[in-house]
Design an enzyme around this catalytic site. Sequence first.
Site, PDB file in Angstrom:
ATOM      1  N   ASN A 190       0.851  -1.196   0.000  1.00 13.35           N
ATOM      2  CA  ASN A 190       0.000   0.000   0.000  1.00 13.35           C
ATOM      3  C   ASN A 190       0.885   1.244   0.000  1.00 13.35           C
ATOM      4  O   ASN A 190       2.105   1.145  -0.010  1.00 13.35           O
ATOM      5  CB  ASN A 190      -0.957  -0.022   1.191  1.00 13.35           C
ATOM      6  CG  ASN A 190      -0.207  -0.105   2.508  1.00 13.35           C
ATOM      7  OD1 ASN A 190       0.547   0.790   2.852  1.00 13.35           O
ATOM      8  ND2 ASN A 190      -0.394  -1.216   3.232  1.00 13.35           N
ATOM      9  N   LYS A 219     -13.450   0.714  15.466  1.00  5.20           N
ATOM     10  CA  LYS A 219     -12.176   0.023  15.751  1.00  5.20           C
ATOM     11  C   LYS A 219     -11.779   0.162  17.205  1.00  5.20           C
ATOM     12  O   LYS A 219     -11.261  -0.776  17.813  1.00  5.20           O
ATOM     13  CB  LYS A 219     -11.055   0.590  14.866  1.00  5.20           C
ATOM     14  CG  LYS A 219     -11.144   0.098  13.452  1.00  5.20           C
ATOM     15  CD  LYS A 219     -10.167   0.794  12.548  1.00  5.20           C
ATOM     16  CE  LYS A 219     -10.711   0.723  11.135  1.00  5.20           C
ATOM     17  NZ  LYS A 219      -9.840   1.298  10.151  1.00  5.20           N
TER      18      LYS A 219
HETATM   19  O1  C5P Z   1      -8.596  -2.965  10.986  1.00 10.99           O
HETATM   20  P1  C5P Z   1      -7.848  -1.818  10.429  1.00 10.99           P
HETATM   21  O2  C5P Z   1      -6.735  -2.231   9.529  1.00 10.99           O
HETATM   22  O3  C5P Z   1      -8.679  -0.804   9.759  1.00 10.99           O
HETATM   23  O4  C5P Z   1      -7.222  -1.103  11.731  1.00 10.99           O
HETATM   24  C1  C5P Z   1      -6.174  -0.160  11.666  1.00 10.99           C
HETATM   25  C2  C5P Z   1      -5.304  -0.280  12.869  1.00 10.99           C
HETATM   26  O5  C5P Z   1      -5.013  -1.646  13.159  1.00 10.99           O
HETATM   27  C3  C5P Z   1      -3.957   0.363  12.684  1.00 10.99           C
HETATM   28  O6  C5P Z   1      -3.518   0.830  13.945  1.00 10.99           O
HETATM   29  C4  C5P Z   1      -3.083  -0.766  12.181  1.00 10.99           C
HETATM   30  O7  C5P Z   1      -1.723  -0.574  12.461  1.00 10.99           O
HETATM   31  C5  C5P Z   1      -3.637  -1.939  12.952  1.00 10.99           C
HETATM   32  N1  C5P Z   1      -3.579  -3.220  12.222  1.00 10.99           N
HETATM   33  C6  C5P Z   1      -2.775  -4.239  12.669  1.00 10.99           C
HETATM   34  N2  C5P Z   1      -2.766  -5.439  12.018  1.00 10.99           N
HETATM   35  C7  C5P Z   1      -3.539  -5.629  10.942  1.00 10.99           C
HETATM   36  C8  C5P Z   1      -4.375  -4.616  10.473  1.00 10.99           C
HETATM   37  C9  C5P Z   1      -4.369  -3.408  11.130  1.00 10.99           C
HETATM   38  O8  C5P Z   1      -2.038  -4.034  13.645  1.00 10.99           O
HETATM   39  N3  C5P Z   1      -3.512  -6.795  10.322  1.00 10.99           N
END
Ligand code: C5P
Length: 413
Positions: A209, A336
Amino acid sequence: MNIVLGITGGIAAYKTPELVRRLRERGADVQIVMTASAEEFVTPTSLQAVSGRPIRTNLWDKEAEASMSHIELARWADLVLIAPATAEIMARLAGGGAPDLLTTLCLATEAPIAIAPAMNRVMWANPAVQANRDMLEQRGMRILGPDVGSQACGEEGAGRMLDPDDIAAAVCDPEFAGAVVDGPLAGKTVLVTAGPTREPIDPVRYITNRSSGKMGYAIASAAHAKGARVILVSGPVMLQEPNGVEVQRVETAEEMHAATHASIVDVDIFIAAAAVADYRPADRATQKIKKTKDTMSLELVRSPDILASVAALGDVPFTVGFAAETERVRDYALGKLENKKLDMIVANRVGSDCGFDYDDNSVEVLWAGGERAFPQMAKTELAHELMDLIVERFTSTRGPDTQPALSIVSIKD
Ligand code: C5P
């Protein structure tokens, strides 16, 4: 230890080649920055020979700036040591001016600064010099000496530069760094994840990304400036490693998950600033996939949620998540905060005109029972503001006089 040794124009400058040798004997890398008047007392040639590095003297030296700019030098330093420090440099540091390379560097560094004053005893006793000395000490600078004894001017009294061996022994003592890197997070460990992850499809292709890692790196640096031990688990980024921070480089979400959990037992605050790939290819081809068909599909499987897995631990650190969203930023962030059981979430809009890879950011921070909005500002500046808020919330929820973590009762928009 990387030491920027600032040499200013006092007679004690003649002792600095010996100081450099004593510092190097103790394992330090020494980069010398001289003021113009220091060159009247000791030559750059001698100092280059003993330090093994070209001497920096001029802020406007295009060639030197191109190889390591003064800002890079300020970041490179684990310590800025000014020896000898004249009354003039003390006044400049106290006044916050930046007319030359050394003073500019002192303003630009997050490393601790130590000075070894050296001047005539009457100058040292002057109330203006003493007021500057006190002010510099109050701001966290370490003042080494001066010594009392016979002076180059033939007088006897306080104002001699400390012996080079004593200066080197003091600054290379592991407790010295601990004493100068003080702050509200002294004794605490902060783990930050940053950057994107890369999920391989085959040996030459991957899914990733647009995350640059800038926000996470700035946060790691700001946490270090608050006195914390900082572990930065970083995905692949093109950034310079922040000073004083333990960097662990990873590539995939699974590696980031493993590196985080390998260090988490000692962690007091976990800040998940990484843009972790939510899905990874179910299979990783061992050879480059050939374009034999008109269409192809990839089967993707969910990556481990690092943040949620940390927040679900028994002995859970203070957890801070990021919600980078292109729409309904606040709604998704609140979701979240609740679903992942976080202490705090930083919500920011990302898109073609903001967020990832930009140097600026504006965010809204939400927690159970509170919120704070931060206007658009440089990520480096925002990182310090965010760390101030994190320290405030961490202390009020995990401080010695409070119960363990507040539970999130209900979060509604
Ligand atoms: O679930 P989402 O990706 O939208 O949540 C974002 C947050 O979760 C961010 O703080 C990101 O660093 C963390 N995250 C994580 N592991 C993942 C996905 C997101 O630690 N697989």
